[in-house]
Write a protein that holds these residues in place. Structure first.
Motif, PDB file in Angstrom:
ATOM      1  N   MET A   1     -25.744 -29.140-118.936  1.00 28.61           N
ATOM      2  CA  MET A   1     -24.054 -30.477-118.790  1.00 28.61           C
ATOM      3  C   MET A   1     -23.569 -31.034-118.172  1.00 28.61           C
ATOM      4  N   THR A   2     -23.585 -31.964-117.272  1.00 27.53           N
ATOM      5  CA  THR A   2     -22.770 -32.506-116.591  1.00 27.53           C
ATOM      6  C   THR A   2     -21.074 -32.836-117.524  1.00 27.53           C
ATOM      7  N   ALA A   3     -20.071 -33.070-116.122  1.00 32.23           N
ATOM      8  CA  ALA A   3     -18.532 -32.892-117.123  1.00 32.23           C
ATOM      9  C   ALA A   3     -18.498 -34.211-118.270  1.00 32.23           C
ATOM     10  N   THR A   4     -17.583 -33.418-119.216  1.00 27.04           N
ATOM     11  CA  THR A   4     -17.293 -33.407-120.431  1.00 27.04           C
ATOM     12  C   THR A   4     -15.749 -33.782-120.760  1.00 27.04           C
ATOM     13  N   ARG A  10      -7.836 -32.783-129.440  1.00 26.69           N
ATOM     14  CA  ARG A  10      -7.085 -31.457-130.054  1.00 26.69           C
ATOM     15  C   ARG A  10      -6.582 -31.339-131.315  1.00 26.69           C
ATOM     16  N   GLY A  11      -7.783 -32.209-131.828  1.00 23.58           N
ATOM     17  CA  GLY A  11      -8.199 -31.614-133.408  1.00 23.58           C
ATOM     18  C   GLY A  11      -8.699 -30.553-134.135  1.00 23.58           C
ATOM     19  N   PHE A  12      -9.314 -30.115-135.582  1.00 23.52           N
ATOM     20  CA  PHE A  12     -10.680 -28.743-135.533  1.00 23.52           C
ATOM     21  C   PHE A  12     -11.356 -29.472-134.536  1.00 23.52           C
ATOM     22  N   TRP A  29     -12.301 -33.141-119.982  1.00 28.02           N
ATOM     23  CA  TRP A  29     -10.736 -32.959-119.912  1.00 28.02           C
ATOM     24  C   TRP A  29     -10.787 -33.689-121.202  1.00 28.02           C
ATOM     25  N   VAL A  30      -9.808 -33.508-121.648  1.00 26.42           N
ATOM     26  CA  VAL A  30      -8.833 -33.971-123.279  1.00 26.42           C
ATOM     27  C   VAL A  30      -7.938 -35.184-122.666  1.00 26.42           C
ATOM     28  N   PRO A  31      -8.376 -36.353-122.995  1.00 26.53           N
ATOM     29  CA  PRO A  31      -7.463 -37.766-122.412  1.00 26.53           C
ATOM     30  C   PRO A  31      -6.088 -37.511-123.833  1.00 26.53           C
ATOM     31  N   GLU A  32      -5.161 -37.932-123.199  1.00 27.22           N
ATOM     32  CA  GLU A  32      -3.721 -38.019-124.023  1.00 27.22           C
ATOM     33  C   GLU A  32      -4.373 -39.404-125.150  1.00 27.22           C
ATOM     34  N   ARG A  33      -3.637 -39.391-126.340  1.00 27.81           N
ATOM     35  CA  ARG A  33      -3.903 -40.980-126.959  1.00 27.81           C
ATOM     36  C   ARG A  33      -3.290 -42.006-125.781  1.00 27.81           C
ATOM     37  N   ASP A  34      -4.078 -43.116-126.062  1.00 29.39           N
ATOM     38  CA  ASP A  34      -3.773 -44.199-125.462  1.00 29.39           C
ATOM     39  C   ASP A  34      -4.101 -43.836-123.436  1.00 29.39           C
TER      40      ASP A  34
END
Length: 272
Positions: A1-4, A10-12, A29-34
């Motif tokens: 799988m490529t970068a995801t 941050r949810g369940f 990568w888990v971006p912050e809101r907005d």
């Protein structure tokens, strides 16, 4: 799988998706809101886990925003290889079949169906956008970290806090549950090997509330049922497509839930 990129990471469900990807050595990568960089950097594979599952009946605007808001912007403005949108098997409420291609029934005037309609709008937007997208309709996900905000989580919280639970729906009620690890495995399998636009993620083997009540009683929890509790039954969810195309099939949850229940009731903080 490529970068995801995991939206709602941050949810369940999102937390477990991120943990599995990182354990497998994938860039995630888990971006912050907005976060404005969502529209200025390549996102690779996108897994859209943003959503509200608890208390959606009292949060109509937040429900629509979660299921559609960021999705619309990503589909229109972002650069990505493929997007997997997490929908729900709740959309089969009232349908004659749970096959992924079956016609669906919705009632705009029913508060419960605002959730269904917003998920279906998300599905339609993703699949009609001209972008490479797939949809995963996920049933009731349970397991460590789910918190007290869904049906099973609320029961466990009450069982530990009060030593007693009251079912608001009859013990003849039936739901299909999927263990969180199996849900994540299926999601990643769809992202990697899926060929159809829509896949169900479920066990295909619904569990009665009576089985949950029996487990709780076995561990010393007092169980009661509200007077005139309605019977709520969902038909078994079709999982043939998932198994055929990805080679994955979630396990029956009863043995997993029973073992976890014993551990949770003895030390719930370890499973927060």
């Amino acid at each position: 799988m490529t970068a995801t990129t995991v939206l709602g990471g941050r949810g369940f469900i999102g937390r477990h998706v991120v943990a599995r990807l990182q354990a497998q050595g994938h860039a995630c990568w888990v971006p912050e809101r907005d976060d404005p960089s969502l529209f200025t950097r390549p996102l690779g594979q996108v897994i859209y886990c943003i959503g509200i599952t608890a208390n959606f009946r009292t949060q109509p605007f937040a429900t629509v925003d979660a299921n559609l808001g960021v999705l619309r912007q990503v589909l229109e403005r972002a650069t990505f290889d493929q997007l997997l949108y997490l929908s729900s098997t709740r959309v089969y409420d009232g349908a004659d079949s749970t096959d992924e291609g079956a016609p669906l029934r919705v009632q705009p005037g029913w508060p419960d169906h605002l959730y269904n309609l917003s998920k279906l709008m998300g599905e339609s937007l993703a699949l009609s956008s001209g972008r490479p997208c797939r949809v995963a309709r996920v049933c009731n996900v349970i397991g460590p970290g789910m918190g007290p905000t869904n049906f099973v989580g609320a029961l466990l919280h009450a069982a530990h806090s009060n030593g007693a639970v009251q079912f608001q729906t009859a013990l003849a009620s039936v739901k299909d549950y999927v263990w969180i690890d199996d849900a994540v495995e299926a999601l990643l399998a769809i992202a990697q090997r899926g060929v159809e636009p829509i896949y169900n993620i479920a066990t295909g083997q619904p569990m009665r509330h009576a089985a949950l009540a029996q487990m709780l009683a076995h561990h010393g929890v007092a169980v009661s049922v509200a007077a005139d509790a309605p019977v709520v039954q969902f038909p078994p969810v079709a999982v043939q497509r998932l198994q055929r195309d990805t080679g994955t099939l979630p396990r029956p949850v009863a043995p997993l839930l029973s073992a976890w229940l014993a551990s949770y009731l003895s030390n719930p903080k370890e499973h927060a």
